[in-house]
Design a protein around this motif. Structure first.
Motif, PDB file in Angstrom:
ATOM      1  N   ASP A  94     -18.771  32.142 -37.426  1.00 22.16           N
ATOM      2  CA  ASP A  94     -18.895  33.365 -38.202  1.00 22.16           C
ATOM      3  C   ASP A  94     -19.810  33.084 -39.384  1.00 22.16           C
ATOM      4  OD1 ASP A  94     -17.193  33.182 -40.940  1.00 22.16           O
ATOM      5  OD2 ASP A  94     -16.263  31.958 -39.397  1.00 22.16           O
ATOM      6  N   LEU A  98     -19.773  41.365 -42.845  1.00 20.77           N
ATOM      7  CA  LEU A  98     -20.848  42.246 -42.388  1.00 20.77           C
ATOM      8  C   LEU A  98     -21.239  43.201 -43.511  1.00 20.77           C
ATOM      9  CD1 LEU A  98     -19.560  43.212 -38.835  1.00 20.77           C
ATOM     10  CD2 LEU A  98     -21.706  42.049 -39.315  1.00 20.77           C
ATOM     11  N   ILE A  99     -20.218  43.891 -44.030  1.00 22.54           N
ATOM     12  CA  ILE A  99     -20.444  44.850 -45.107  1.00 22.54           C
ATOM     13  C   ILE A  99     -19.228  44.866 -46.024  1.00 22.54           C
ATOM     14  CG2 ILE A  99     -21.973  46.356 -43.787  1.00 22.54           C
ATOM     15  CD1 ILE A  99     -19.588  48.209 -43.313  1.00 22.54           C
ATOM     16  N   SER A 105     -13.846  45.644 -46.562  1.00 20.32           N
ATOM     17  CA  SER A 105     -14.888  44.746 -46.061  1.00 20.32           C
ATOM     18  C   SER A 105     -14.763  44.625 -44.555  1.00 20.32           C
ATOM     19  CB  SER A 105     -14.770  43.356 -46.703  1.00 20.32           C
ATOM     20  OG  SER A 105     -14.983  43.409 -48.094  1.00 20.32           O
ATOM     21  N   CYS A 106     -15.864  44.245 -43.901  1.00 24.42           N
ATOM     22  CA  CYS A 106     -15.862  44.039 -42.459  1.00 24.42           C
ATOM     23  C   CYS A 106     -16.439  42.657 -42.151  1.00 24.42           C
ATOM     24  CB  CYS A 106     -16.681  45.112 -41.749  1.00 24.42           C
ATOM     25  SG  CYS A 106     -16.055  46.802 -42.017  1.00 24.42           S
ATOM     26  N   TRP A 107     -15.894  42.028 -41.113  1.00 21.45           N
ATOM     27  CA  TRP A 107     -16.295  40.667 -40.745  1.00 21.45           C
ATOM     28  C   TRP A 107     -16.472  40.574 -39.240  1.00 21.45           C
ATOM     29  CZ3 TRP A 107     -12.160  42.038 -43.759  1.00 21.45           C
ATOM     30  CH2 TRP A 107     -12.203  41.657 -45.114  1.00 21.45           C
ATOM     31  N   TYR A 108     -16.995  39.431 -38.798  1.00 20.13           N
ATOM     32  CA  TYR A 108     -17.061  39.186 -37.353  1.00 20.13           C
ATOM     33  C   TYR A 108     -16.865  37.715 -37.058  1.00 20.13           C
ATOM     34  CZ  TYR A 108     -21.932  37.575 -37.973  1.00 20.13           C
ATOM     35  OH  TYR A 108     -23.064  36.909 -38.363  1.00 20.13           O
ATOM     36  N   TYR A 129     -16.162  38.152 -28.720  1.00 21.48           N
ATOM     37  CA  TYR A 129     -16.740  38.602 -29.994  1.00 21.48           C
ATOM     38  C   TYR A 129     -15.942  39.779 -30.546  1.00 21.48           C
ATOM     39  CZ  TYR A 129     -20.139  40.583 -33.262  1.00 21.48           C
ATOM     40  OH  TYR A 129     -20.764  41.085 -34.376  1.00 21.48           O
ATOM     41  N   GLU A 131     -15.521  42.384 -34.227  1.00 21.78           N
ATOM     42  CA  GLU A 131     -15.821  42.823 -35.590  1.00 21.78           C
ATOM     43  C   GLU A 131     -14.641  43.665 -36.046  1.00 21.78           C
ATOM     44  OE1 GLU A 131     -19.414  45.064 -35.718  1.00 21.78           O
ATOM     45  OE2 GLU A 131     -20.646  43.473 -34.841  1.00 21.78           O
ATOM     46  N   CYS A 133     -12.464  45.401 -39.796  1.00 24.14           N
ATOM     47  CA  CYS A 133     -12.506  45.735 -41.213  1.00 24.14           C
ATOM     48  C   CYS A 133     -11.101  45.661 -41.790  1.00 24.14           C
ATOM     49  CB  CYS A 133     -13.067  47.143 -41.430  1.00 24.14           C
ATOM     50  SG  CYS A 133     -14.754  47.353 -40.803  1.00 24.14           S
ATOM     51  N   ARG A 145     -14.481  47.354 -35.337  1.00 24.78           N
ATOM     52  CA  ARG A 145     -15.837  47.887 -35.213  1.00 24.78           C
ATOM     53  C   ARG A 145     -16.391  47.619 -33.811  1.00 24.78           C
ATOM     54  NH1 ARG A 145     -19.499  48.632 -39.563  1.00 24.78           N
ATOM     55  NH2 ARG A 145     -21.027  47.446 -38.386  1.00 24.78           N
TER      56      ARG A 145
END
Length: 219
Positions: A94, A98-99, A105-108, A129, A131, A133, A145
């Motif tokens: 990772d 992301l944002i 917040s968002c992650w992946y 995979y 994503e 938030c 996401r």
């Protein structure tokens, strides 16, 4: 006149298709791709076929492994039946958020499982995979996401088949959400056909603050 010309064009297009299909089949037949005797000059070895069958059902011995390794080309197409995974065969990657908008917040993260051949080379890498938030307001995973899986670095003997299992938490959810995926991978080699399968799978736990844990296997 225009209607007559259009009809003639359609007839010519249909005739062209009728000519192309037999030509294509004749070409494939000439290459021997449909012929049972395509490998008549290099037939399957019954001892090797039996060894592959035992690898498939888990009753193999070291003698079976040694026999297959006498053919380096075949050995590099046969998956190592060992279920022991090294640190390089299962990993997570990772690169941070992301944002981030206000308190959300968002992650992946990508969890990768690699299968090696009897000679130690990569046969495929399967990736799970996700994503997601999360928010500090209520400590919730607010949404997914994206969730997917895919294969990279695949050998020519690897055939990616159907998704065999999939589950995930509904969101929003307090603290932690999970995503699980499993994919069918089949192996098909010259002379011996499609003789075994594996089912790489992974479960990922994701947290509202961006953390994650996971389990994975290439069995």
């Amino acid at each position: 006149m225009k209607g007559l010309m259009d009809m003639q064009v359609r007839r010519l297009a249909g005739l062209r298709r009728l000519l192309i299909v037999p030509l294509a089949l004749a070409t494939v037949g000439a290459l021997g791709l449909f012929a049972p005797s395509a490998f008549a000059d290099d037939p399957a070895d019954p001892a090797v076929a039996a060894a592959l069958a035992r690898i498939n059902d888990g009753t193999y011995t070291q003698d079976d492994i040694d026999l297959i390794k006498t053919d380096p080309v075949l050995a590099d197409e046969v998956p190592d039946p060992s279920t022991n995974l090294s640190a390089t065969d299962v990993l997570a990657e990772d690169t941070g958020p992301l944002i981030t908008i206000d308190s959300t917040s968002c992650w992946y993260v990508t969890v990768t499982v690699r299968r090696r051949s009897l000679l130690g080379h990569t046969l495929y890498k399967w990736h799970h995979y996700v994503e997601w938030c999360g928010t500090s307001s209520g400590k919730k995973v607010t949404k997914w996401r994206q969730r997917s899986d895919y294969v990279s670095d695949a050998s020519s003997v690897v055939y990616v088949r159907e998704l065999t299992a999939e589950s995930h938490s509904s969101t929003p959810i307090y603290n932690v959400a999970t995503s699980f995926r499993e994919r069918h991978i089949e192996y098909c080699v010259a002379k011996y056909g499609c003789y075994t399968s594996h089912y790489p799978h992974s479960k990922i736990w994701v947290y509202w603050w961006g953390g994650y844990t996971y389990t994975a296997s290439n069995a």
